[in-house]
Design a protein around this motif. Structure first.
Motif, PDB file in Angstrom:
ATOM      1  N   GLY A  83      13.779  -9.991   5.649  1.00 53.09           N
ATOM      2  CA  GLY A  83      14.806  -9.634   6.615  1.00 53.09           C
ATOM      3  C   GLY A  83      14.390  -8.385   7.353  1.00 53.09           C
ATOM      4  N   PRO A  84      15.141  -8.003   8.383  1.00 52.04           N
ATOM      5  CA  PRO A  84      14.746  -6.852   9.204  1.00 52.04           C
ATOM      6  C   PRO A  84      14.771  -5.518   8.468  1.00 52.04           C
ATOM      7  N   GLY A  85      15.435  -5.442   7.310  1.00 50.34           N
ATOM      8  CA  GLY A  85      15.483  -4.191   6.575  1.00 50.34           C
ATOM      9  C   GLY A  85      14.627  -4.180   5.327  1.00 50.34           C
ATOM     10  N   ASP A  86      13.863  -5.249   5.118  1.00 51.65           N
ATOM     11  CA  ASP A  86      13.083  -5.394   3.890  1.00 51.65           C
ATOM     12  C   ASP A  86      11.593  -5.219   4.159  1.00 51.65           C
ATOM     13  N   PRO A  87      10.835  -4.782   3.140  1.00 52.06           N
ATOM     14  CA  PRO A  87       9.385  -4.615   3.326  1.00 52.06           C
ATOM     15  C   PRO A  87       8.709  -5.941   3.648  1.00 52.06           C
ATOM     16  N   THR A  88       7.653  -5.854   4.446  1.00 54.95           N
ATOM     17  CA  THR A  88       6.892  -7.037   4.855  1.00 54.95           C
ATOM     18  C   THR A  88       5.565  -7.057   4.115  1.00 54.95           C
ATOM     19  N   LEU A  89       5.181  -8.245   3.675  1.00 56.52           N
ATOM     20  CA  LEU A  89       3.915  -8.439   2.965  1.00 56.52           C
ATOM     21  C   LEU A  89       2.877  -8.994   3.937  1.00 56.52           C
ATOM     22  N   VAL A  90       1.677  -8.448   3.906  1.00 61.14           N
ATOM     23  CA  VAL A  90       0.597  -8.902   4.785  1.00 61.14           C
ATOM     24  C   VAL A  90      -0.587  -9.325   3.923  1.00 61.14           C
ATOM     25  N   ARG A  91      -1.145 -10.504   4.251  1.00 62.83           N
ATOM     26  CA  ARG A  91      -2.313 -11.019   3.535  1.00 62.83           C
ATOM     27  C   ARG A  91      -3.410 -11.374   4.532  1.00 62.83           C
ATOM     28  N   GLU A  92      -4.612 -11.519   4.016  1.00 60.24           N
ATOM     29  CA  GLU A  92      -5.719 -11.992   4.829  1.00 60.24           C
ATOM     30  C   GLU A  92      -5.829 -13.502   4.622  1.00 60.24           C
ATOM     31  N   GLY A  93      -5.221 -14.278   5.513  1.00 63.71           N
ATOM     32  CA  GLY A  93      -5.171 -15.721   5.322  1.00 63.71           C
ATOM     33  C   GLY A  93      -4.465 -16.043   4.022  1.00 63.71           C
ATOM     34  N   ASP A  94      -5.060 -16.928   3.222  1.00 63.26           N
ATOM     35  CA  ASP A  94      -4.472 -17.285   1.929  1.00 63.26           C
ATOM     36  C   ASP A  94      -5.081 -16.485   0.780  1.00 63.26           C
ATOM     37  N   ASP A  95      -5.891 -15.485   1.109  1.00 63.32           N
ATOM     38  CA  ASP A  95      -6.553 -14.666   0.097  1.00 63.32           C
ATOM     39  C   ASP A  95      -5.600 -13.575  -0.383  1.00 63.32           C
ATOM     40  N   ASP A  96      -5.284 -13.576  -1.672  1.00 60.36           N
ATOM     41  CA  ASP A  96      -4.375 -12.555  -2.197  1.00 60.36           C
ATOM     42  C   ASP A  96      -5.128 -11.454  -2.944  1.00 60.36           C
ATOM     43  N   SER A  97      -6.466 -11.377  -2.757  1.00 61.16           N
ATOM     44  CA  SER A  97      -7.214 -10.284  -3.391  1.00 61.16           C
ATOM     45  C   SER A  97      -7.048  -8.984  -2.610  1.00 61.16           C
ATOM     46  N   ALA A  98      -6.515  -9.080  -1.395  1.00 63.65           N
ATOM     47  CA  ALA A  98      -6.189  -7.889  -0.610  1.00 63.65           C
ATOM     48  C   ALA A  98      -4.824  -8.118   0.014  1.00 63.65           C
ATOM     49  N   ILE A  99      -3.820  -7.369  -0.454  1.00 63.91           N
ATOM     50  CA  ILE A  99      -2.490  -7.493   0.135  1.00 63.91           C
ATOM     51  C   ILE A  99      -1.995  -6.115   0.563  1.00 63.91           C
ATOM     52  N   TYR A 100      -1.140  -6.129   1.568  1.00 59.46           N
ATOM     53  CA  TYR A 100      -0.618  -4.895   2.135  1.00 59.46           C
ATOM     54  C   TYR A 100       0.895  -5.029   2.277  1.00 59.46           C
ATOM     55  N   VAL A 101       1.588  -3.912   2.096  1.00 61.31           N
ATOM     56  CA  VAL A 101       3.039  -3.881   2.262  1.00 61.31           C
ATOM     57  C   VAL A 101       3.353  -2.804   3.291  1.00 61.31           C
ATOM     58  N   VAL A 102       4.219  -3.125   4.244  1.00 59.24           N
ATOM     59  CA  VAL A 102       4.611  -2.132   5.248  1.00 59.24           C
ATOM     60  C   VAL A 102       6.128  -2.129   5.357  1.00 59.24           C
ATOM     61  N   MET A 103       6.700  -0.928   5.362  1.00 55.86           N
ATOM     62  CA  MET A 103       8.148  -0.797   5.468  1.00 55.86           C
ATOM     63  C   MET A 103       8.575  -0.878   6.931  1.00 55.86           C
ATOM     64  N   PRO A 104       9.700  -1.531   7.198  1.00 56.62           N
ATOM     65  CA  PRO A 104      10.178  -1.610   8.580  1.00 56.62           C
ATOM     66  C   PRO A 104      10.856  -0.330   9.025  1.00 56.62           C
ATOM     67  N   MET A 105      11.139  -0.226  10.311  1.00 56.53           N
ATOM     68  CA  MET A 105      11.886   0.921  10.834  1.00 56.53           C
ATOM     69  C   MET A 105      12.883   0.443  11.866  1.00 56.53           C
ATOM     70  N   ARG A 106      13.898   1.233  12.077  1.00 54.27           N
ATOM     71  CA  ARG A 106      14.914   0.879  13.079  1.00 54.27           C
ATOM     72  C   ARG A 106      14.357   1.034  14.478  1.00 54.27           C
ATOM     73  N   VAL A 107      14.640   0.061  15.348  1.00 52.02           N
ATOM     74  CA  VAL A 107      14.213   0.160  16.738  1.00 52.02           C
ATOM     75  C   VAL A 107      15.386  -0.162  17.659  1.00 52.02           C
ATOM     76  N   PRO A 114      -5.625  -3.807 -14.361  1.00 54.16           N
ATOM     77  CA  PRO A 114      -4.304  -4.264 -14.798  1.00 54.16           C
ATOM     78  C   PRO A 114      -4.416  -5.489 -15.696  1.00 54.16           C
ATOM     79  N   GLU A 115      -3.322  -5.775 -16.389  1.00 59.72           N
ATOM     80  CA  GLU A 115      -3.278  -7.015 -17.167  1.00 59.72           C
ATOM     81  C   GLU A 115      -3.105  -8.167 -16.191  1.00 59.72           C
ATOM     82  N   ALA A 116      -4.130  -8.964 -16.050  1.00 61.31           N
ATOM     83  CA  ALA A 116      -4.097 -10.060 -15.079  1.00 61.31           C
ATOM     84  C   ALA A 116      -5.007 -11.174 -15.560  1.00 61.31           C
ATOM     85  N   THR A 117      -4.732 -12.375 -15.104  1.00 67.47           N
ATOM     86  CA  THR A 117      -5.571 -13.534 -15.396  1.00 67.47           C
ATOM     87  C   THR A 117      -5.962 -14.201 -14.085  1.00 67.47           C
ATOM     88  N   PRO A 118      -7.242 -14.261 -13.745  1.00 64.38           N
ATOM     89  CA  PRO A 118      -8.365 -13.677 -14.474  1.00 64.38           C
ATOM     90  C   PRO A 118      -8.366 -12.152 -14.371  1.00 64.38           C
TER      91      PRO A 118
END
Length: 371
Positions: free
Chosen positions: A347-371, A164-168
């Motif tokens: 918020g409870p209806g919005d996707p959640t972002l997951v990182r490994e500590g402060d490292d943003d070279s690996a990020i994950y997004v998970v959608m919530p569900m109703r419980v 992707p277009e990114a710096t660096p």
């Protein structure tokens, strides 16, 4: 053709080859592995028409030549022979047969004409670069769990590898099934700038792991718009890529999630797993209740019971409740190499972002569900 080869070398080659070969195919030759002997080396080639793997190794070649033999049967023979055995392959017995001998053990296998074996056409690769095996393995292993298995959205049935277009500058792997997403970055290898973005199929990603076992290896990657090739010393994996457009994943990565929870990744995974024991298998819904420095996980399954557990976390924002599929949380927590995982909520209806500590070279997004 007549060759002698160590049992361990034959087993290693056939283990890789039989992973590509389909057990059920309407084209008989695709059940076979192509064996070619010349000089002081032998090569084994297997294909399913979408993936081709070729491995060469030293051998004692008495008679040069080539033949094909049933891949799965030859693999099973090699697996069951004793350690240290020397295996002889000889197709001079006639009647289209290959004789396999090791000590007093003797097998005769049917062969098919070498001319019938399809060889994947070589492509004009637009970009070629080299990358260390651990870096490439990290890209695919961390993204692999999020690959979709829904055949209707075939363009999600793989890992999107692109620059992707990114710096660096970065080389990036992305996978998503619409419920969770993984985006993994590594430094852009020399020569990879302008590399066409390709979707590497799920099966290829699985077979590629066998190519990346050696931490000292350097992988030569060649990419075109229709094929990708990975080569390491005497092993080459060539694959067609998925013909489709990967969706704009950047739109689903939240940028404004401000509620921050930091948690021990291993403890979090164990706690999710515990409370999910009583959840309904179909949804495996778990509720996260957040208050200051405290996380309560709960499951309420009317047919099978309920469960709660608590753990200490770093959280200072306003209390909130949010539900997730427990399986998705466990898979993401399992990818975290660092001690702590950081979850960023909106918020409870919005996707959640997951990182490994402060490292943003690996990020994950998970959608919530109703419980």
């Amino acid at each position: 053709m007549k060759i002698s080869i160590e049992r361990a070398a034959l087993l290693k080659a056939m283990s890789r080859a039989q992973g590509v070969v389909e057990r059920r195919t309407t084209i008989p030759i695709l059940s076979n592995v192509l064996i070619e002997a010349e000089g002081a080396a032998v090569s084994f080639r297997a294909t399913d028409l979408d993936i081709e793997i070729r491995e060469s190794m030293p051998a004692m070649v008495s008679t040069a030549g080539s033949t094909t033999a049933p891949a799965h049967v030859l693999h099973e023979i090699a697996r069951k022979l004793p350690d240290g055995a020397t295996v002889t392959l000889d197709d001079a017995v006639g009647d289209g047969r290959l004789e396999v001998t090791a000590g007093r053990a003797r097998f005769t296998l049917p062969t098919l004409p070498r001319e019938d074996f399809p060889v994947m056409a070589s492509a004009e690769y637009q970009t070629s670069y080299e990358i260390a095996a651990p870096a490439l393995r990290r890209l695919f292993e961390k993204a692999n769990f999020a690959i979709s298995t829904e055949e209707t959205r075939y363009y999600l049935n793989g890992v999107y590898l692109h620059a992707p277009e990114a710096t660096p500058p970065k080389l990036r792997a992305v996978a998503t099934d619409g419920h969770r997403l993984a985006r993994i970055d590594t430094d852009l290898p020399e020569g990879a700038a302008g590399c066409p973005g390709v979707i590497v199929p799920r099966k290829t990603v699985g077979e590629l792991r066998k190519l990346l076992e050696d931490d000292e290896a350097t992988i030569a990657v060649s990419v075109s718009e229709t094929k990708i090739r990975f080569a390491a010393s005497d092993l080459t994996l060539t694959s067609k890529v998925i013909d489709g457009a990967f969706p704009d994943y950047t739109r689903v990565i939240p940028a404004n999630n401000t509620k921050r929870m930091e948690v021990d990744a291993a403890d979090f995974a164990r706690t999710v797993d515990r409370v999910a024991t009583v959840s309904a298998e179909r949804s495996r819904a778990v509720k996260l209740s957040l208050s200051e420095d405290r996380l309560t996980l709960s499951v309420n399954a009317p047919d099978s019971g309920s469960a709660t557990d608590e753990m200490a976390v770093a959280y200072t924002d306003e209390p909130m409740e949010i539900g997730f599929n427990a399986k998705y949380l466990l898979e993401i927590a399992g990818q975290v190499d660092r001690e702590n995982a950081v979850l960023l909520f909106n918020g409870p209806g919005d996707p959640t972002l997951v990182r490994e500590g402060d490292d943003d070279s690996a990020i994950y997004v998970v959608m919530p569900m109703r419980v």
